[in-house]
Design an enzyme around this catalytic site. Structure first.
Site, PDB file in Angstrom:
ATOM      1  N   HIS A   1      -2.538  -3.100   3.696  1.00 45.05           N
ATOM      2  CA  HIS A   1      -1.267  -3.347   3.010  1.00 45.05           C
ATOM      3  C   HIS A   1      -0.378  -4.149   3.954  1.00 45.05           C
ATOM      4  O   HIS A   1      -0.303  -3.854   5.138  1.00 45.05           O
ATOM      5  CB  HIS A   1      -0.603  -2.016   2.647  1.00 45.05           C
ATOM      6  CG  HIS A   1       0.828  -2.161   2.254  1.00 45.05           C
ATOM      7  ND1 HIS A   1       1.222  -3.042   1.285  1.00 45.05           N
ATOM      8  CD2 HIS A   1       1.962  -1.570   2.722  1.00 45.05           C
ATOM      9  CE1 HIS A   1       2.543  -2.985   1.166  1.00 45.05           C
ATOM     10  NE2 HIS A   1       3.014  -2.105   2.023  1.00 45.05           N
TER      11      HIS A   1
ATOM     12  N   ASN B   1       6.468  -8.050   1.939  1.00 44.03           N
ATOM     13  CA  ASN B   1       5.854  -6.800   1.480  1.00 44.03           C
ATOM     14  C   ASN B   1       6.035  -6.715  -0.038  1.00 44.03           C
ATOM     15  O   ASN B   1       7.157  -6.583  -0.524  1.00 44.03           O
ATOM     16  CB  ASN B   1       6.560  -5.640   2.192  1.00 44.03           C
ATOM     17  CG  ASN B   1       6.044  -4.277   1.774  1.00 44.03           C
ATOM     18  OD1 ASN B   1       5.417  -4.127   0.725  1.00 44.03           O
ATOM     19  ND2 ASN B   1       6.314  -3.277   2.591  1.00 44.03           N
TER      20      ASN B   1
ATOM     21  N   CYS C   1       3.396   1.566  -2.238  1.00 45.06           N
ATOM     22  CA  CYS C   1       2.500   0.540  -1.690  1.00 45.06           C
ATOM     23  C   CYS C   1       1.030   0.952  -1.739  1.00 45.06           C
ATOM     24  O   CYS C   1       0.142   0.116  -1.552  1.00 45.06           O
ATOM     25  CB  CYS C   1       2.907   0.219  -0.257  1.00 45.06           C
ATOM     26  SG  CYS C   1       4.650  -0.175  -0.125  1.00 45.06           S
TER      27      CYS C   1
END
Ligand code: COA
Length: 328
Positions: free
Chosen positions: A255, A285, A115
């Site tokens: 994020h 996500n 990520c």
């Protein structure tokens, strides 16, 4: 070249048309819209159809960024594709994107930092541009995570979604663009979020596929605390390096891992809700794609104006984390 910073000249994003809602997941595993909304903040996520692959969306996002930056693909001299879900093992997805775009003068490669991959890419592009090694960099975050999700595991299947985001970077005057960028990792957390099978350690066989060893496994609860701590610390680091405070930040784009992580980091930093961007409800996500998708949505919505101070922070498997502070 002296006294230049790397600035964002254009952004873009793309995602599959397919949508997986919480109601869809309620039919697949023992979960509920209420639990997912309350514990993670997600209502839906994009899901690629069979035959759709990572570079398909990366190229679409990149074309948008190229058009908005008003450059020709031949000007790109550095192409970084952050992904943990490459089209194939060899060659890099970056090289496949390069060929599709006709960015034939670029050095292309992939970045594997989960990520945090997009912020790893921004940090490397920043260094290359400030040292004069690059004049035009394309940084992409692109994932088809849903191919690595076990739709019998309720603790991961509700979280991940697909998509891609991209940014073109080039030299700008020293007071603008990336003011500070930092990346870090700690491999001792490797097994908190990982895919055990499919590499050289556990080569892909019919048995590893049948037992789902290529799927993501996550100890979400343990990662949660590390994520909040790391993102907060690295955000403070970049703010301090640039000589500004959280009060000066116009927009915080973290994020999109979990709405509760976003809320906790923003609260620790002292950034109020009005200055925090969240799209997790709509996208889930998307790993390395989450920050560039969010950044482009903010640009499209006019939420970022010239001179605004934009703070980006990430945390992901590895563990990896990063912080980037930009003067728009
Ligand atoms: N629906 C319903 N219940 C669920 C569920 C779901 N989708 N997923 C887990 N649960 C259950 C668990 O089985 C557990 O039940 P039990 O108490 O009976 O054992 C309970 O909910 C609590 O589980 P826990 O894992 O502690 O939940 P959580 O509140 O920590 O939320 C995550 C789970 C994954 C959403 C959260 O931990 C998270 O976001 N972690 C960080 C992820 C991260 O940052 N990853 C790296 C960057 S991508």
């Amino acid at each position: 070249m002296a006294n230049v910073n790397a600035g964002v000249l254009g952004t873009g994003h793309a995602y599959p048309e397919g949508i997986l809602t919480n109601a869809d997941l309620e039919k697949m595993v023992d979960t509920s819209d209420e639990w997912i909304t309350k514990r993670v903040g997600i209502k839906q996520r994009r899901k690629a159809a069979p035959g759709e692959y990572t570079s398909l969306f990366a190229v679409r996002a990149a074309r948008q960024a190229i058009e908005r930056a008003r450059i020709d693909p031949s000007e790109i001299d550095l192409l970084l594709c952050a992904t943990v879900t490459p089209d194939q093992i060899l060659p890099s997805t970056g090289c496949l994107i390069q060929a599709e775009l006709g960015a034939n003068n670029a050095a292309a490669m992939d970045i594997v930092a989960a990520c945090s991959g997009f912020l790893y890419g921004l940090t490397l592009a920043d260094t290359m541009i400030r040292t004069g090694q690059s004049r035009c960099a394309l940084v992409i975050g692109a994932e088809i995570l849903t191919q690595y999700v076990d739709y019998t595991d309720r603790s991961t299947c509700v979280i991940f979604g697909d998509g891609a985001g991209a940014a073109i970077l080039g030299p700008v005057e020293a007071e603008r663009g990336i003011l500070a960028a930092r990346i870090k990792s700690d491999g001792r957390f490797a097994e908190q979020l990982y895919s055990p099978g499919g590499g050289t350690r556990v080569p892909p066989t019919a048995e590893t596929i049948a037992t789902g060893q290529h799927f993501f496994k996550m100890k979400g609860n343990e990662l949660f605390k590390v994520a909040v701590r790391s993102m907060t610390e690295i955000s403070r680091d970049v703010l301090e390096e640039a000589g500004v405070t959280a009060d000066d930040v116009s927009l915080f784009i973290p994020h999109q891992a979990n709405q509760r992580i976003t809320d906790a980091v923003a609260s620790k930093l002292g950034v109020d809700d009005a200055r925090v961007y969240s799209n997790i409800a709509m996208h889930g996500n998307t790993s390395s794609a989450s920050i560039p998708i969010a950044l482009d949505e903010c640009v499209e919505a006019g939420r970022i104006k010239p001179n605004d101070l934009v703070l980006l922070a990430s945390f992901g498997g590895g563990a990896t984390w990063g912080g980037v502070l930009l003067r728009w």
